[in-house]
Design a protein around this motif. Structure first.
Motif, PDB file in Angstrom:
ATOM      1  N   TRP A  66      -9.850 -39.860  11.956  1.00  0.00           N
ATOM      2  CA  TRP A  66     -11.120 -39.609  11.283  1.00  0.00           C
ATOM      3  C   TRP A  66     -12.299 -40.197  12.050  1.00  0.00           C
ATOM      4  CZ3 TRP A  66     -10.360 -36.144   7.689  1.00  0.00           C
ATOM      5  CH2 TRP A  66      -9.112 -36.065   7.104  1.00  0.00           C
ATOM      6  N   MET A  67     -12.013 -40.818  13.181  1.00  0.00           N
ATOM      7  CA  MET A  67     -13.048 -41.501  13.948  1.00  0.00           C
ATOM      8  C   MET A  67     -14.151 -40.528  14.360  1.00  0.00           C
ATOM      9  SD  MET A  67     -12.683 -43.651  17.478  1.00  0.00           S
ATOM     10  CE  MET A  67     -11.861 -45.041  16.739  1.00  0.00           C
ATOM     11  N   HIS A 104      -8.087 -45.341   0.413  1.00  0.00           N
ATOM     12  CA  HIS A 104      -7.469 -46.623   0.769  1.00  0.00           C
ATOM     13  C   HIS A 104      -6.512 -46.533   1.957  1.00  0.00           C
ATOM     14  CE1 HIS A 104      -9.316 -48.632  -2.654  1.00  0.00           C
ATOM     15  NE2 HIS A 104      -9.140 -47.479  -3.269  1.00  0.00           N
ATOM     16  N   THR A 105      -6.169 -45.320   2.382  1.00  0.00           N
ATOM     17  CA  THR A 105      -5.352 -45.149   3.593  1.00  0.00           C
ATOM     18  C   THR A 105      -6.229 -44.900   4.817  1.00  0.00           C
ATOM     19  OG1 THR A 105      -5.104 -42.736   3.458  1.00  0.00           O
ATOM     20  CG2 THR A 105      -3.526 -44.097   2.200  1.00  0.00           C
ATOM     21  N   GLY A 106      -7.545 -44.762   4.601  1.00  0.00           N
ATOM     22  CA  GLY A 106      -8.466 -44.475   5.688  1.00  0.00           C
ATOM     23  C   GLY A 106      -8.740 -42.992   5.886  1.00  0.00           C
ATOM     24  N   VAL A 135     -11.625 -44.018  -3.798  1.00  0.00           N
ATOM     25  CA  VAL A 135     -12.569 -44.302  -2.716  1.00  0.00           C
ATOM     26  C   VAL A 135     -12.561 -45.788  -2.372  1.00  0.00           C
ATOM     27  CG1 VAL A 135     -15.000 -44.267  -2.010  1.00  0.00           C
ATOM     28  CG2 VAL A 135     -14.023 -42.309  -3.240  1.00  0.00           C
ATOM     29  N   ALA A 136     -12.318 -46.088  -1.104  1.00  0.00           N
ATOM     30  CA  ALA A 136     -12.281 -47.477  -0.642  1.00  0.00           C
ATOM     31  C   ALA A 136     -13.593 -47.904   0.013  1.00  0.00           C
ATOM     32  CB  ALA A 136     -11.132 -47.663   0.349  1.00  0.00           C
ATOM     33  N   PHE A 137     -14.220 -47.000   0.765  1.00  0.00           N
ATOM     34  CA  PHE A 137     -15.468 -47.318   1.450  1.00  0.00           C
ATOM     35  C   PHE A 137     -16.188 -46.027   1.788  1.00  0.00           C
ATOM     36  CE2 PHE A 137     -12.119 -47.149   4.608  1.00  0.00           C
ATOM     37  CZ  PHE A 137     -12.656 -46.404   5.655  1.00  0.00           C
ATOM     38  N   VAL A 138     -17.472 -46.162   2.124  1.00  0.00           N
ATOM     39  CA  VAL A 138     -18.307 -45.001   2.429  1.00  0.00           C
ATOM     40  C   VAL A 138     -19.073 -45.254   3.716  1.00  0.00           C
ATOM     41  CG1 VAL A 138     -20.269 -43.601   1.642  1.00  0.00           C
ATOM     42  CG2 VAL A 138     -18.565 -44.398  -0.018  1.00  0.00           C
ATOM     43  N   ASP A 156     -17.147 -56.164  -5.626  1.00  0.00           N
ATOM     44  CA  ASP A 156     -16.324 -56.682  -6.713  1.00  0.00           C
ATOM     45  C   ASP A 156     -14.846 -56.358  -6.593  1.00  0.00           C
ATOM     46  OD1 ASP A 156     -16.154 -54.023  -7.457  1.00  0.00           O
ATOM     47  OD2 ASP A 156     -17.424 -54.244  -9.225  1.00  0.00           O
ATOM     48  N   GLY A 157     -14.480 -55.777  -5.464  1.00  0.00           N
ATOM     49  CA  GLY A 157     -13.056 -55.529  -5.242  1.00  0.00           C
ATOM     50  C   GLY A 157     -12.561 -54.209  -5.768  1.00  0.00           C
ATOM     51  N   SER A 158     -13.421 -53.423  -6.452  1.00  0.00           N
ATOM     52  CA  SER A 158     -12.949 -52.141  -6.957  1.00  0.00           C
ATOM     53  C   SER A 158     -12.803 -51.123  -5.835  1.00  0.00           C
ATOM     54  CB  SER A 158     -13.898 -51.600  -8.039  1.00  0.00           C
ATOM     55  OG  SER A 158     -15.171 -51.360  -7.501  1.00  0.00           O
ATOM     56  N   ALA A 159     -13.423 -51.415  -4.720  1.00  0.00           N
ATOM     57  CA  ALA A 159     -13.248 -50.611  -3.514  1.00  0.00           C
ATOM     58  C   ALA A 159     -13.390 -51.560  -2.341  1.00  0.00           C
ATOM     59  CB  ALA A 159     -14.306 -49.504  -3.450  1.00  0.00           C
ATOM     60  N   GLY A 160     -12.939 -51.154  -1.203  1.00  0.00           N
ATOM     61  CA  GLY A 160     -13.110 -52.035  -0.058  1.00  0.00           C
ATOM     62  C   GLY A 160     -12.306 -51.586   1.122  1.00  0.00           C
ATOM     63  N   ARG A 161     -12.839 -51.836   2.285  1.00  0.00           N
ATOM     64  CA  ARG A 161     -12.196 -51.422   3.521  1.00  0.00           C
ATOM     65  C   ARG A 161     -11.345 -52.518   4.057  1.00  0.00           C
ATOM     66  NH1 ARG A 161     -14.830 -50.115   9.181  1.00  0.00           N
ATOM     67  NH2 ARG A 161     -13.013 -49.193  10.080  1.00  0.00           N
TER      68      ARG A 161
END
Length: 161
Positions: A66-67, A104-106, A135-138, A156-161
């Protein structure tokens, strides 16, 4: 939901400056700003006559199918970076942007890609996308040029890379 807004990491930029080239091998070259250039190191527009560089940058720090990499402007010399990491960058609040979400898998979370116009509430749209469980990050990107603006994650940890 509290969101963290992250510009290009200072450490990565410093490594590029020391090498004299970006991470894709392009020479780190001095340019003189005209005053319209969006700086991705500190998330503001350049002032006329500031020393800047145009580099190729990818927000990914490891290999990924996805880079996406592309041209971005940064200060030629080190700057303080973007310190208001809890605030949507003011210079991007009224722009045409793409919210490019990843799970969360990227992998890209296609169902939540969002196109924003100048008049849209960018903060509310980003909160909505980041509130989706998958969704982990945008990556917030320019809708006009496609280049990277900044990374957005939930504090708050509900999403994150």
């Amino acid at each position: 939901m509290e969101i963290q807004y992250t510009a290009i990491p200072v450490e990565r930029l410093e490594a590029m400056r020391e090498e004299g080239k970006d991470e894709f091998g392009n020479k780190w070259q001095l340019r003189v700003a005209e005053g319209w250039e969006p700086l991705r190191c500190c998330l503001r527009k350049a002032s006329q006559d500031e020393d800047i560089a145009l580099i190729c940058y990818s927000p990914w720090d490891s290999a990924s199918p996805w880079m996406e990499a592309g041209p971005v402007f940064v200060h030629y010399e080190a700057c303080a970076g973007y310190s208001a990491t809890d605030q949507y960058p003011a210079s991007h609040l009224r722009s045409k942007a793409i919210l490019n979400p990843f799970d969360h898998t990227g992998a890209r979370a296609y169902d939540h890609i969002t196109f924003l116009g100048n008049e849209d509430d960018h903060e509310a749209a980003l909160k909505d996308v980041l509130s989706q469980p998958e969704v982990a990050f945008v990556h917030v990107r320019s809708q006009e040029a496609g280049c990277f603006h900044f990374l957005a994650t939930s504090r708050d940890g509900s999403a994150g890379r």
